[in-house]
Design a protein around this motif. Structure first.
Motif, mmCIF file in Angstrom:
data_model
loop_
_atom_site.group_PDB
_atom_site.id
_atom_site.type_symbol
_atom_site.label_atom_id
_atom_site.label_comp_id
_atom_site.label_asym_id
_atom_site.label_seq_id
_atom_site.Cartn_x
_atom_site.Cartn_y
_atom_site.Cartn_z
ATOM 1 N N GLY A 65 2.664 6.809 11.668
ATOM 2 C CA GLY A 65 3.842 6.284 10.625
ATOM 3 C C GLY A 65 3.739 6.158 9.257
ATOM 4 O O GLY A 65 4.466 5.822 8.591
ATOM 5 N N GLY A 66 2.581 6.816 8.714
ATOM 6 C CA GLY A 66 2.479 6.902 7.217
ATOM 7 C C GLY A 66 2.435 5.431 6.548
ATOM 8 O O GLY A 66 3.015 5.505 5.371
ATOM 9 N N ASN A 67 2.083 4.474 7.214
ATOM 10 C CA ASN A 67 2.279 3.121 6.626
ATOM 11 C C ASN A 67 3.779 2.638 6.272
ATOM 12 O O ASN A 67 3.820 1.677 5.570
ATOM 13 C CB ASN A 67 1.308 2.819 5.594
ATOM 14 C CG ASN A 67 0.942 1.247 5.030
ATOM 15 O OD1 ASN A 67 0.810 0.641 5.914
ATOM 16 N ND2 ASN A 67 1.028 0.929 3.803
ATOM 17 N N ASN A 68 4.475 3.247 7.048
ATOM 18 C CA ASN A 68 5.837 2.885 6.772
ATOM 19 C C ASN A 68 6.095 1.816 7.722
ATOM 20 O O ASN A 68 5.440 1.660 8.811
ATOM 21 C CB ASN A 68 6.840 3.971 7.098
ATOM 22 C CG ASN A 68 6.962 5.230 6.027
ATOM 23 O OD1 ASN A 68 7.427 4.908 5.093
ATOM 24 N ND2 ASN A 68 6.110 5.966 6.452
ATOM 25 N N ARG A 114 0.725 -0.994 0.053
ATOM 26 C CA ARG A 114 0.042 0.063 -0.226
ATOM 27 C C ARG A 114 0.786 1.006 -0.059
ATOM 28 O O ARG A 114 2.109 1.079 0.332
ATOM 29 C CB ARG A 114 -0.876 -0.085 1.212
ATOM 30 C CG ARG A 114 -1.965 -1.181 1.249
ATOM 31 C CD ARG A 114 -2.550 -1.419 2.436
ATOM 32 N NE ARG A 114 -3.484 -2.551 2.563
ATOM 33 C CZ ARG A 114 -3.793 -2.957 3.695
ATOM 34 N NH1 ARG A 114 -3.647 -2.321 4.844
ATOM 35 N NH2 ARG A 114 -4.615 -4.073 3.763
ATOM 36 N N ALA A 115 0.303 2.281 -0.306
ATOM 37 C CA ALA A 115 1.111 3.749 -0.372
ATOM 38 C C ALA A 115 1.520 4.182 0.843
ATOM 39 O O ALA A 115 0.956 3.922 1.819
ATOM 40 C CB ALA A 115 0.118 4.662 -1.103
ATOM 41 N N GLY A 169 3.244 7.886 21.251
ATOM 42 C CA GLY A 169 2.541 6.807 20.543
ATOM 43 C C GLY A 169 2.859 6.790 19.110
ATOM 44 O O GLY A 169 2.997 7.771 18.317
ATOM 45 N N ILE A 170 2.668 5.727 18.467
ATOM 46 C CA ILE A 170 2.967 5.683 16.998
ATOM 47 C C ILE A 170 1.993 4.778 16.300
ATOM 48 O O ILE A 170 1.681 3.487 16.981
ATOM 49 C CB ILE A 170 4.287 5.083 16.738
ATOM 50 C CG1 ILE A 170 5.391 5.897 17.214
ATOM 51 C CG2 ILE A 170 4.576 5.132 15.167
ATOM 52 C CD1 ILE A 170 6.104 5.309 18.558
ATOM 53 N N CYS A 171 1.162 5.297 15.592
ATOM 54 C CA CYS A 171 0.038 4.476 14.759
ATOM 55 C C CYS A 171 0.339 4.436 13.376
ATOM 56 O O CYS A 171 1.395 4.931 12.829
ATOM 57 C CB CYS A 171 -1.226 4.841 15.363
ATOM 58 S SG CYS A 171 -1.570 6.515 14.531
ATOM 59 N N ASN A 172 -0.518 3.636 12.611
ATOM 60 C CA ASN A 172 -0.317 3.638 11.289
ATOM 61 C C ASN A 172 0.995 2.937 10.739
ATOM 62 O O ASN A 172 1.711 3.689 9.853
ATOM 63 C CB ASN A 172 -0.753 4.947 10.586
ATOM 64 C CG ASN A 172 -1.067 4.674 8.876
ATOM 65 O OD1 ASN A 172 -1.315 3.983 8.578
ATOM 66 N ND2 ASN A 172 -0.886 5.875 8.183
ATOM 67 N N SER A 173 1.299 1.862 11.340
ATOM 68 C CA SER A 173 2.702 1.102 11.148
ATOM 69 C C SER A 173 2.379 -0.244 11.518
ATOM 70 O O SER A 173 1.221 -0.520 11.956
ATOM 71 C CB SER A 173 3.819 1.958 11.844
ATOM 72 O OG SER A 173 5.083 1.560 11.523
#
Length: 298
Positions: A54-57, A35-36, A83-87
């Protein structure tokens, strides 16, 4: 970005077979990798806290950035929560805690994930493997305690599915909730929590801490990835700032415990991994042939 491959090899050096090169296969095969991605960015912030998208990184990059932010805020304010999400896929919690401790701080790191753990009495996974780790400075160096709350880490299941090895009895379930030792079947099902109902309760609490880290922000799902750092400068708590010395005293007192017959020594958390790292730096690391073949095909 250089920390991404560095952690993979450090995991192997410390003796974690599933968390080394096999993790590259898991990342490449995960749907999120196709995914992007967008740049990592702070979406909410106070002097002592931050929420990082996290930008899906992959987590090896996004969570490392969150750790850097937590260290910087702890240096400025004495305490930090990030906190870190979207990773996804961040590797061993201990790796980040070692960096935090080397900066002079006490730290805690939790990581909630997608469902792979079947709750007691259940037939479907409902919780992530959800590790928790603590790091403490001492005069002799970092003291790290890092555990997963699953009876098997998901990387172990995936590695066994790659090599064809059977899983230990009573720890894994197929897609219908039936016990299995077939790792390929377990990869479509789940694993039991570590420590029975106590491990299940801890896994549940870490899933809840994932919500504090923003796990539900990207997709509105409570059962998702969320990475939380809590970092404290000992000087903010202790006027004499003698935590490292006291920690060394604690380690020494525990290791001085009289041993039972046949026991060579009392070890403290992280001692085995650090010794293994030094040995592997001389002798090299071991990689399964099946993993090498899969990496070459990839």
């Amino acid at each position: 970005m250089k920390e991404n491959p560095r952690q993979v090899f450090d995991n192997s050096l410390c003796g974690y077979r599933f968390a080394g090169l096999p993790r590259i296969l898991a990342i490449a095969r995960d749907a999120k990798s196709g995914r992007a991605r967008t740049p990592i960015r702070v979406v909410h912030e106070t002097p002592v806290s931050a929420l990082v998208d996290g930008g899906n990184n992959v987590g090896y990059v996004a969570v490392y950035r969150g750790m850097e932010i937590a260290i910087a805020k702890a240096k400025a304010a004495g305490i930090a929560s990030v906190g870190i999400c979207n990773s996804y896929y961040s590797g061993r919690n201990a790796y980040y805690l070692e960096k935090i401790v080397e900066a002079g701080f006490v730290g805690m790191h939790t990581a909630s994930g997608a469902p792979h753990v079947v709750p007691p009495g259940g037939r479907r996974p409902a919780l992530g493997t959800n590790p928790i780790a603590f790091g403490f400075p001492s005069r002799e160096g970092p003291v790290i305690y890092d555990i997963g709350t699953a009876s098997l880490m998901w990387g172990e299941v995936l590695l066994s599915a790659e090599t064809g090895e059977e899983l230990p009895a009573g720890l894994a379930f197929d897609a219908d909730g039936n016990p299995t030792r077939d790792a390929r079947a377990a990869a479509s099902g789940g694993v039991a929590p570590w420590g029975g109902h106590k491990g299940y309760g801890l896994a549940f609490a870490i899933q809840a801490l994932g919500l504090l880290a923003g796990a539900a922000v990207p997709r509105g799902k409570a059962q998702d990835y969320g990475f939380l750092f809590l970092v404290v400068d000992p000087a903010a708590m202790l006027p004499a700032n003698d935590f490292a010395a006291r920690m060394s005293e604690l380690v020494g007192a525990v290791k001085a415990t009289p041993t039972q017959p046949g026991a060579a020594e009392i070890r403290i958390p992280s001692e085995r991994a650090f010794r293994e790292r030094e040995r592997r730096r001389v002798e090299g690391i071991l990689v399964d042939r099946a993993v090498i073949a899969a990496l070459e095909a990839l």
